[in-house]
Design a protein around this motif. Structure first.
Motif: not given
Length: 75
Positions: A8-9, A40-41, A62-63
């Protein structure tokens, strides 16, 4: 021992230094300066911002997906 990979970078919580739009609902939502938002990149160096209400929905989705993958791995 090798470090555990962080997948999750490209997602982080930021404090907006100026007003930002919410990319999920541009017309009705925004992020005021000094407020937290989800950033969010993308791989091109861009960033999309999401207000707290939209961020909660994004993180919940996402979870759920991560929990499904974890169950698939364990079974």
């Amino acid at each position: 021992m090798a470090a555990v990979r962080d997948i999750l970078t490209h997602v982080e919580v930021q404090v907006a230094s100026g007003k930002r739009i919410c990319h999920h609902n541009r017309r009705q939502h925004s992020v005021a300066s000094g407020n937290k938002c989800l950033a969010i990149h993308d791989h091109d160096g861009g960033r999309k911002n999401y207000c707290l209400a939209c961020a909660i929905e994004i993180l919940a989705k996402a979870k759920a997906k991560i929990l499904d993958m974890e169950r698939d791995i364990q079974n």
